[in-house]
Design a protein around this motif. Structure first.
Motif, PDB file in Angstrom:
ATOM      1  N   TYR A 124      44.016  46.032  36.034  1.00 47.12           N
ATOM      2  CA  TYR A 124      44.127  44.883  36.926  1.00 47.12           C
ATOM      3  C   TYR A 124      45.009  45.200  38.132  1.00 47.12           C
ATOM      4  O   TYR A 124      44.690  44.834  39.271  1.00 47.12           O
ATOM      5  CB  TYR A 124      44.703  43.700  36.147  1.00 47.12           C
ATOM      6  CG  TYR A 124      44.788  42.407  36.936  1.00 47.12           C
ATOM      7  CD1 TYR A 124      43.669  41.592  37.080  1.00 47.12           C
ATOM      8  CD2 TYR A 124      45.987  42.011  37.533  1.00 47.12           C
ATOM      9  CE1 TYR A 124      43.739  40.401  37.796  1.00 47.12           C
ATOM     10  CE2 TYR A 124      46.067  40.832  38.252  1.00 47.12           C
ATOM     11  CZ  TYR A 124      44.937  40.029  38.382  1.00 47.12           C
ATOM     12  OH  TYR A 124      44.998  38.853  39.098  1.00 47.12           O
ATOM     13  N   GLU A 289      41.349  35.695  34.108  1.00 43.95           N
ATOM     14  CA  GLU A 289      41.212  36.640  35.217  1.00 43.95           C
ATOM     15  C   GLU A 289      41.667  38.034  34.805  1.00 43.95           C
ATOM     16  O   GLU A 289      41.038  39.039  35.170  1.00 43.95           O
ATOM     17  CB  GLU A 289      42.022  36.159  36.422  1.00 43.95           C
ATOM     18  CG  GLU A 289      41.863  37.052  37.649  1.00 43.95           C
ATOM     19  CD  GLU A 289      42.640  36.549  38.854  1.00 43.95           C
ATOM     20  OE1 GLU A 289      42.622  37.235  39.893  1.00 43.95           O
ATOM     21  OE2 GLU A 289      43.279  35.467  38.766  1.00 43.95           O
ATOM     22  N   LEU A 290      42.767  38.105  34.048  1.00 40.77           N
ATOM     23  CA  LEU A 290      43.237  39.393  33.559  1.00 40.77           C
ATOM     24  C   LEU A 290      42.300  39.943  32.494  1.00 40.77           C
ATOM     25  O   LEU A 290      41.908  41.111  32.533  1.00 40.77           O
ATOM     26  CB  LEU A 290      44.657  39.246  33.002  1.00 40.77           C
ATOM     27  CG  LEU A 290      45.252  40.470  32.299  1.00 40.77           C
ATOM     28  CD1 LEU A 290      45.322  41.662  33.232  1.00 40.77           C
ATOM     29  CD2 LEU A 290      46.651  40.135  31.749  1.00 40.77           C
ATOM     30  N   CYS A 293      38.997  41.600  33.747  1.00 46.37           N
ATOM     31  CA  CYS A 293      39.098  42.543  34.869  1.00 46.37           C
ATOM     32  C   CYS A 293      38.376  43.865  34.613  1.00 46.37           C
ATOM     33  O   CYS A 293      38.156  44.642  35.555  1.00 46.37           O
ATOM     34  CB  CYS A 293      40.560  42.805  35.228  1.00 46.37           C
ATOM     35  SG  CYS A 293      41.455  43.852  34.048  1.00 46.37           S
TER      36      CYS A 293
END
Length: 433
Positions: A124, A289-290, A293
């Motif tokens: 990330y 979101e993490l 990734c």
């Protein structure tokens, strides 16, 4: 029988696979908080398979859930197929995480969970730089050894990540030990900022930290330390990963996750051990979101399999339904108070620390802070002789680790406290003979 098995173990297993006790035991049965060895001796278990048997032994609700899954004939399918128990457990863990938009990935162990978290953070942030704490332990795989700040458990200097270590986790032997909580935190924050500015290129991927250092001897920093760290990390865009493999599931008593004592929600939390009550399961919960990734395909062959998630779901329900977090807080306080009172009379005890049913007793040469590893081993042997199993850890191998199943009763806590105080007194007396 045990001697024969020991000889076979030593012939077939690696020399670095450690065993407790001068005469190692084979545990063959368990009930409640007690286990029985192959020679018929029964013990009150105060280490719970390294904090893993969090609910105890022979728990009908958990065993029945496992049997129901076994009866389907499906022990394994892999993550290439939908697994209902896996999805349901992920949903529950996400709700318990306190994160805004969480996703969960299951693994087979805490080591694999921490490896996954490191992979996510470095991908990330597009950086292989990581911050870790001195005296830390995060697993025995290549990447997790690289972020382990404890020489006794770091088998290789090679690493896929570039690590910088900071102060903070282990207060008893810290150069800042005599400062107030507020000044200790301030000094550690200053150290963190200096480490970032002087030993890294600035674009660090993450900091990984145990809220209470497990293998490091249940070293317990002041509440608020990681919240203060998080403010600095945010300035640089550095992610915070909380290693909850040992502190999760309410074991610390006051909070469900250890990091909650510091007033911060991390970017990711790793978990394992107590969730499965003996079944092999671990995982990562992180912001979507993490978690999303990665651009390459990835699976876990055994992570979150039908058996482990069925058992873990039942264990989590039992833990919540019976308020085992509250029980850990109540009985942990009694044990801590009793041990600290005994420390006033026993010069062998240098420090008593921890939270809930996660307690460390650091033994020292009387009148000094010199680690007394031999005394810790002696107390373990004496406690075993009196029917109590405890763990050992710490940077110098001189810390007794107490982490019984969270279903512990008041009577059992009192029994263990009596055995511990008696054996530590005897071990101290033996030093003067």
């Amino acid at each position: 029988m045990t001697k024969s098995l020991l000889a076979r173990h030593r012939a077939a297993m690696p020399s670095w696979q450690a065993l407790y006790y001068d005469e190692p035991i084979e545990i063959v049965a368990g009930e409640g908080r007690h286990v029985t060895d192959a020679d018929g001796n029964t013990y009150l278990d105060f280490f719970a398979g390294i904090l893993t048997n969090a609910i105890g032994y022979d728990v009908a609700e958990i065993s029945d859930a496992i049997r129901r899954q076994v009866d389907t004939g499906i022990l394994h399918t892999s993550t290439l197929y939908l697994i209902r128990q896996q999805v349901e457990l992920a949903e529950r863990i996400g709700e318990l995480s306190g994160m805004t938009n969480p996703k969960v990935f299951f693994t087979g162990s805490g080591t694999e969970a921490n490896e996954t978290a490191l992979m996510l953070a470095t991908q990330y942030r597009r950086s292989n730089q990581v911050l870790a704490l001195r005296n830390s332990y995060h697993g025995r795989a290549f990447g997790t050894l690289g972020v382990t700040g404890n020489r006794g458990w770091s088998a290789s200097s090679l690493s896929p990540v570039k690590v910088s270590y900071v102060h903070g986790g282990y207060r008893y032997r810290s150069p800042f030990r005599d400062l107030s909580d507020a000044d200790y935190i301030a000094a550690c924050v200053d150290d963190l900022r200096e480490v970032i500015e002087t030993t890294t290129a600035g674009d660090v991927a993450c900091m990984i930290a145990e809220p209470i250092q497990g293998v490091g001897g249940f070293a317990t920093p002041p509440d608020g330390l990681f919240g203060a760290f998080a403010e600095v990390l945010e300035e640089y865009g550095i992610l915070l990963i909380s290693d909850e493999v040992q502190t999760g599931w309410g074991r610390t008593g006051e909070h469900f996750w250890g990091i909650q004592a510091h007033g911060v929600v991390p970017a990711a939390m790793t978990f394992a051990k107590g969730l499965g009550n003996g079944l092999a399961i671990g995982g990562v919960v992180a912001d979507a979101e993490l978690m999303d990734c990665l651009t390459a395909n990835s699976i876990s062959t055994f992570g979150g399999n039908p058996i482990s998630t069925a058992g873990a779901g039942a264990a989590l329900s039992y833990l919540l339904d019976h308020d085992l977090q509250g029980n850990a807080a109540k009985l942990g306080t009694r044990l801590l108070d009793g041990l600290r009172a005994h420390a006033q009379r026993c010069a062998l005890i240098g420090d008593v620390r921890g939270k809930g049913l996660m307690i460390g007793v650091e033994l020292v040469e009387p009148g000094t802070r010199t680690p007394a590893a031999a005394s810790a081993t002696r107390v373990m042997e004496l406690a075993k002789r009196h029917g109590l199993l405890v763990g050992k850890g710490g940077l110098h191998g001189n810390v007794l680790r107490l982490a019984p199943p969270m279903t512990l009763t008041e009577e059992e806590a009192a029994q263990a406290l009596q055995i511990l105080t008696d054996t530590m007194t005897l071990a101290e007396q033996e030093l003067h003979r």
